[in-house]
Design an enzyme around this catalytic site. Structure first.
Site, mmCIF file in Angstrom:
data_model
loop_
_atom_site.group_PDB
_atom_site.id
_atom_site.type_symbol
_atom_site.label_atom_id
_atom_site.label_comp_id
_atom_site.label_asym_id
_atom_site.label_seq_id
_atom_site.Cartn_x
_atom_site.Cartn_y
_atom_site.Cartn_z
ATOM 1 N N ASP A 325 -21.259 -1.770 -4.639
ATOM 2 C CA ASP A 325 -20.418 -2.944 -4.854
ATOM 3 C C ASP A 325 -19.645 -2.730 -6.140
ATOM 4 O O ASP A 325 -20.087 -1.978 -7.003
ATOM 5 C CB ASP A 325 -21.302 -4.176 -5.067
ATOM 6 C CG ASP A 325 -21.907 -4.658 -3.780
ATOM 7 O OD1 ASP A 325 -21.362 -4.336 -2.723
ATOM 8 O OD2 ASP A 325 -22.939 -5.359 -3.858
ATOM 9 N N ASP A 637 -26.140 -7.577 -2.543
ATOM 10 C CA ASP A 637 -26.846 -8.677 -3.209
ATOM 11 C C ASP A 637 -26.983 -9.922 -2.336
ATOM 12 O O ASP A 637 -27.929 -10.663 -2.453
ATOM 13 C CB ASP A 637 -26.172 -9.032 -4.548
ATOM 14 C CG ASP A 637 -24.660 -9.110 -4.433
ATOM 15 O OD1 ASP A 637 -24.157 -9.218 -3.294
ATOM 16 O OD2 ASP A 637 -23.979 -9.067 -5.467
ATOM 17 N N ASP A 641 -25.973 -9.106 3.290
ATOM 18 C CA ASP A 641 -25.995 -7.662 3.007
ATOM 19 C C ASP A 641 -27.271 -7.009 3.530
ATOM 20 O O ASP A 641 -27.352 -5.785 3.643
ATOM 21 C CB ASP A 641 -25.929 -7.392 1.491
ATOM 22 C CG ASP A 641 -24.542 -7.646 0.932
ATOM 23 O OD1 ASP A 641 -23.585 -7.622 1.726
ATOM 24 O OD2 ASP A 641 -24.417 -7.877 -0.283
HETATM 25 P P1 ATP Z 1 -17.868 -6.848 -4.876
HETATM 26 O O1 ATP Z 1 -18.013 -6.732 -3.394
HETATM 27 O O2 ATP Z 1 -16.883 -5.970 -5.492
HETATM 28 O O3 ATP Z 1 -19.155 -6.866 -5.614
HETATM 29 P P2 ATP Z 1 -17.835 -9.535 -4.676
HETATM 30 O O4 ATP Z 1 -19.124 -9.384 -4.000
HETATM 31 O O5 ATP Z 1 -17.792 -10.419 -5.869
HETATM 32 O O6 ATP Z 1 -17.208 -8.221 -5.061
HETATM 33 P P3 ATP Z 1 -16.931 -11.369 -2.919
HETATM 34 O O7 ATP Z 1 -17.906 -12.204 -3.641
HETATM 35 O O8 ATP Z 1 -17.068 -11.116 -1.486
HETATM 36 O O9 ATP Z 1 -16.808 -10.018 -3.620
HETATM 37 O O10 ATP Z 1 -15.516 -11.980 -3.218
HETATM 38 C C1 ATP Z 1 -14.429 -11.678 -2.417
HETATM 39 C C2 ATP Z 1 -13.264 -12.531 -2.805
HETATM 40 O O11 ATP Z 1 -13.608 -13.899 -2.659
HETATM 41 C C3 ATP Z 1 -12.845 -12.365 -4.242
HETATM 42 O O12 ATP Z 1 -11.866 -11.359 -4.356
HETATM 43 C C4 ATP Z 1 -12.256 -13.713 -4.579
HETATM 44 O O13 ATP Z 1 -10.889 -13.761 -4.238
HETATM 45 C C5 ATP Z 1 -13.012 -14.661 -3.688
HETATM 46 N N1 ATP Z 1 -14.060 -15.333 -4.438
HETATM 47 C C6 ATP Z 1 -15.027 -14.765 -5.190
HETATM 48 N N2 ATP Z 1 -15.843 -15.678 -5.720
HETATM 49 C C7 ATP Z 1 -15.387 -16.879 -5.302
HETATM 50 C C8 ATP Z 1 -15.809 -18.230 -5.505
HETATM 51 N N3 ATP Z 1 -16.869 -18.533 -6.243
HETATM 52 N N4 ATP Z 1 -15.092 -19.213 -4.914
HETATM 53 C C9 ATP Z 1 -14.032 -18.921 -4.148
HETATM 54 N N5 ATP Z 1 -13.597 -17.680 -3.919
HETATM 55 C C10 ATP Z 1 -14.248 -16.660 -4.488
#
Ligand code: ATP
Length: 898
Positions: A325, A637, A641
């Site tokens: 990630d 996480d 997943d």
């Molecule tokens: P990675 O996969 O790199 O670890 P991540 O797990 O944080 O990133 P996601 O959590 O799936 O990725 O987030 C994907 C997208 O969702 C982000 O690019 C953002 O635009 C949006 N996002 C992330 N957190 C929030 C939130 N708390 N509320 C709304 N949208 C969010």
């Protein structure tokens, strides 16, 4: 476990408005813990140290030896019998120490991997071990959490629970708070049960039952422990052990029979045969392997990796691709909003953390003057579950305000940006009330809240810009809601791309008026929204990741970034970290959706970044890579997943940000969520495997040496070169301490410059098996050489002492040679494994005392050696040494990564 009856609360108590939402006090919780015991299901019986000790004697061959010893005592050979018994006991003590340590380390590991949960005590949210949860604790749960006890829900948002573990029914069950006015308790719908899993939404609940009194306790023992299954190597060694036992027994029987035919006494030859069998069978091998694995696991812990499943230690050395990630693993997960786009203006946000403000070159960007910006910041502050606390800290004798963020870093950054713009949550709460929440998850990539403001209901939504734009039909500009044109969309996407190129994670914000009483059904409220603006936030790469990526590449391991972020943001960070290089490609989740498995398998070879993916994509990626023959490590996480983590050869979960479900699916947990720790664990994994090879090489070549020495002697009608207790002594001084010390050997310096080991590679591969055989044979020839040579100039006693000494010397020298398969001992340094130096000195000292201490010399039938005798011993024992070093220097092929 629960001897006392707990005072049951009346159900009404939980519905009562006076229910203390500050939770229990710590004192009360402690009192209950002591009174009612820990919140655990009854476990299995632990094995006691004495049982471990007794186990050491349960070996069939050892029993035969003890029986033979008893026999020799009856025949009057009391001193012999006593010595053999002492040697057997010493061996058992060594075995006991090894096994006891293993048990202890595994026990400690179980504790480390013990689950935790969030509770409110004294009004403060904290994380405690599940074991310490007591009745009436208020627990806070979110998607991915395993429910720690039976509880009544007192607040819930879109809560769905997987109760299959209790009911066998895998369809998620919708649950609701028992405190919704007018609805009252609806039985099971308001209850959550220990061991089941939250798969969607969030809730607060009051614990009703713990431990064996829970539903789970009633249907008895499901105990989630660290998996102590045997590793593939251990299984293979078990098989090998059986072959070796059979082989050794045959040879020992042959030695005995041939000796008897030649006219030796039956009793003497029987004792020789059994002693040889004890020496020849590497009974210490399984124990030393387990100790090495366990010690390795402890070392990994120091480098922030908790191993949940022992086989992972081995597999780590084979990993040739790490799918990781981005957020929090490659980056720090310390977000700061840097850019805002609202009302058709780009605004820079200054400073890190709380300090800094919007850049004020343009008066219009003051939120007070710009209703659009104000709306954006309001949505950011309300559609948000993070919290900030201010505290004073001392910096160079000055007290300054420091801000502490609680919750998701993305949300904390958004909240701080709002506060910087003067939008304070406590002021907002006076005129905006939150009613419902539709939680964020990685599949939806957005989050909404339904609020009431001035008598009207609104939905406030934030999320990934592409996702939000798809559900917007209007845009808020110049204090007016106007239709969102394709021109507006293009402009917004251009700005989004521009932010992304600067490695910013971008979120869009939108809202809509909705009729009162609308249910929080995502489809019905998250549509026809009014677009307000974007926020771009910086999440700097972790400093240590640069080196870790380099190390991976040197070690023939490909790092691959998998992220929910936009392609452009992902690419900028991947380039910066050197993960995305020339010839590598990026693939998005949407592109993957249009590919079949075959196409994905073809493209995954060169893809180092996957962007805008959901957990479902992760599973496909792991499968494709495995199909291509890779040994895959995959991080994760979230609750969704888990399938990908399970499918990976090494599933890795995050200790800080990871959900219980992800942790339980994983074979390794990173305590610091850091990519560099994965690489460190791989290094440790390689080292452990190398060390296991080292002592397998050592034990087997020594044992082969001992057996062949005796076998060749009877074949060639020589007098036996070693008497039974000498054989046992050789076995004790070499198999014992030096073998253990090899398990503690530091790694070869170039261990991370070698190619990963093949997943199906045998432990004897890369020439090790042949080498063991040749060296064993050479040991026997050298021992016999010294023996025959000395028979020519002295008597049998002296010749046996010389043979005994030569064999011990060769074996002790060989322990040093076994430290590396690729390097000479002079290259790695004679003293770089101080344990081995000490072990060999102790062994040498014990051996020398069997010659020079008169009492022992009488028992071991040895004679004092002269200077010339020692020259003979040194000459014959150095032949094997010279051969081995020539082989290492000239014959062995390199396996370095080009
Ligand atoms: P990675 O996969 O790199 O670890 P991540 O797990 O944080 O990133 P996601 O959590 O799936 O990725 O987030 C994907 C997208 O969702 C982000 O690019 C953002 O635009 C949006 N996002 C992330 N957190 C929030 C939130 N708390 N509320 C709304 N949208 C969010």
């Amino acid at each position: 476990m629960f001897s006392m009856q707990k005072p049951k609360q009346d159900t009404i108590y939980y519905l009562n408005d006076d229910l203390n939402l500050n939770g229990l006090t710590e004192q009360e919780a402690q009192k209950r813990f002591l009174k009612f015991g820990p919140n655990v299901l009854e476990g299995s019986k632990k094995i006691t140290p004495f049982e471990i000790f007794l186990d050491q004697f349960k070996d069939f061959i050892v029993m035969v030896l003890l029986a033979a010893t008893l026999f020799s005592a009856l025949m009057g050979e009391v001193a012999d019998a006593l010595t053999i018994t002492i040697i057997v006991i010493l061996n058992a003590i060594l075995g006991f120490i090894q096994e006891y340590r293993t048990e202890q380390s595994l026990e400690a590991l179980k504790k480390l991997a013990a689950p935790t949960t969030k509770v409110i005590r004294n009004g403060v949210q904290k994380e405690i071990s599940v074991e310490r949860v007591v009745m009436d604790d208020i627990i806070i749960l979110e998607a991915g959490d395993r429910i720690p006890a039976d509880a009544i829900i007192i607040e819930s948002h879109n809560l769905e629970v997987d109760e299959s573990i209790l009911t066998g029914e895998s369809i998620p069950v919708h649950k609701e708070s028992a405190r919704v006015k007018g609805r009252g308790i609806k039985g099971k719908q308001n209850l959550i049960y220990m061991g089941t899993v939250v798969i969607n939404g969030r809730c607060k609940a009051v614990v009703k039952d713990t431990g064996m009194e829970t539903e789970m306790g009633k249907i008895a023992g499901m105990i989630k422990n660290i998996d102590n299954n045997e590793t593939p190597l251990q299984k293979r060694l078990d098989k090998l052990g059986k072959i070796l036992v059979t082989g050794s027994l045959i040879i020992c029987a042959a030695v005995t029979i041939l000796g008897i035919i030649r006219g030796e006494s039956i009793y003497y030859m029987f004792l020789s045969g059994v002693s040889l069998a004890v020496a020849a069978i590497p009974e210490g091998l399984p124990a030393v392997v387990t100790v090495s694995l366990a010690i390795g696991v402890q070392r990994m812990l120091k480098r922030n990796a908790i191993i949940r499943k022992l086989p992972a230690v081995e597999t780590l050395g084979c990993v040739n691709i790490i799918c990781t990630d981005k957020t929090g693993t490659l980056t720090e997960n310390k977000m700061t909003v840097k850019k805002i786009y609202a009302d058709n203006k780009e605004i820079e946000v200054k400073g890190r953390g709380f300090r800094g403000l919007f850049s004020l070159q343009d008066k219009n960007i003051n939120p007070l003057n710009s209703p659009v910006l104000k709306r954006l910041l309001e949505i950011g502050a309300v559609c948000n579950n993070a919290d900030v606390r201010f505290k004073k800290i001392k910096v160079r004798r000055e007290m300054i305000d420091e801000i502490e963020c609680i919750g998701d870093p993305t949300e904390a950054a958004i909240l701080i940006a709002s506060i910087k713009g003067g939008i304070l949550p406590k002021d907002l709460s006076k005129h905006i009330t939150r009613i419902e929440e539709i939680p964020f998850n990685s599949d939806r990539k957005r989050m909404s809240v339904i609020v009431e403001e001035g008598g009207t209901n609104f939905v406030f939504t934030k999320g990934a810009p592409d996702v939000i734009l798809d559900i917007c039909t209007m845009i808020y500009m110049n204090d007016k809601e106007v239709p969102l044109t394709s021109f507006d969309k293009k402009r917004i996407l251009d700005i989004n791309a521009k932010f992304g190129e600067n490695a910013l994670r971008v979120l869009a914000f939108a809202y809509r008026k909705i009729p009162k009483g609308s249910r929080s059904n995502p489809e019905s409220v998250e549509r026809d929204l009014v677009f307000v603006g974007l926020e771009g936030m910086m999440d700097p790469p972790r400093r240590e990741v640069y080196d870790a990526v380099l190390k991976c590449k040197m070690a023939g391991i490909k790092p691959v970034m998998i992220t929910g972020d936009h392609k452009i943001t992902a690419s900028a960070i991947a380039k910066e970290l050197n993960i995305l290089g020339k010839g590598d490609s990026i693939l998005s989740g949407a592109e993957m959706d249009h590919m079949d498995e075959k196409a994905l398998e073809n493209i995954c070879e060169n893809t180092t970044v996957y962007a805008r993916v959901t957990p479902k994509h992760k599973l496909r990626i792991v499968k494709a890579l495995k199909k291509r023959g890779y040994t895959v490590a995959m991080t994760g996480d979230g609750v969704n997943d888990a399938p990908a983590i399970k499918e990976a050869d090494i599933g890795i979960s995050m200790g800080k940000e990871g959900t219980d479900v992800a942790k339980e699916a994983s074979s390794m947990i990173l305590t610091d969520d850091n990519f560099a720790s994965i690489v460190a664990a791989i290094e440790e994994g390689r080292m452990i495997y190398d060390n296991i090879r080292k002592f397998i090489r050592y034990l087997l070549s020594c044992n082969i040496g001992e057996v062949i020495t005796m076998f060749l002697a009877v074949l060639t009608s020589l007098e036996l070169p070693l008497i039974p207790i000498q054989i046992l002594m050789v076995n004790l001084v070499t198999d014992g301490l030096p073998a253990l010390a090899l398990g503690l050997d530091p790694p070869d310096k170039d261990i991370m410059e070698m190619k990963p080991r093949g997943a199906h590679e045998s432990v004897f591969s890369r020439g090790l098996g042949i080498r063991i055989g040749i060296v064993g044979f050479l040991m026997a020839l050298c021992t016999l050489g010294a023996y025959i040579f000395s028979l020519n100039y002295d008597n049998l006693y002296k010749a046996r002492t010389i043979a005994f000494a030569t064999l011990v010397m060769i074996e002790l020298i060989h322990a040093f040679e076994c430290r590396s398969e690729r390097h000479l001992i002079f290259e790695i340094g004679l003293f770089s494994n101080i344990y081995l130096v000490i072990a060999c000195l102790v062994s040498f000292f014990i051996f020398v005392s069997t010659i020079y201490v008169p009492a022992l010399s009488a028992i071991f039938k040895t004679t004092v050696l002269t200077g010339f005798d020692w020259l003979v011993i040194i000459f014959f024992s150095s032949i094997e040494f010279v051969f081995n070093n020539l082989y290492t220097a000239f014959i062995l092929p390199s396996k370095k990564v080009e």
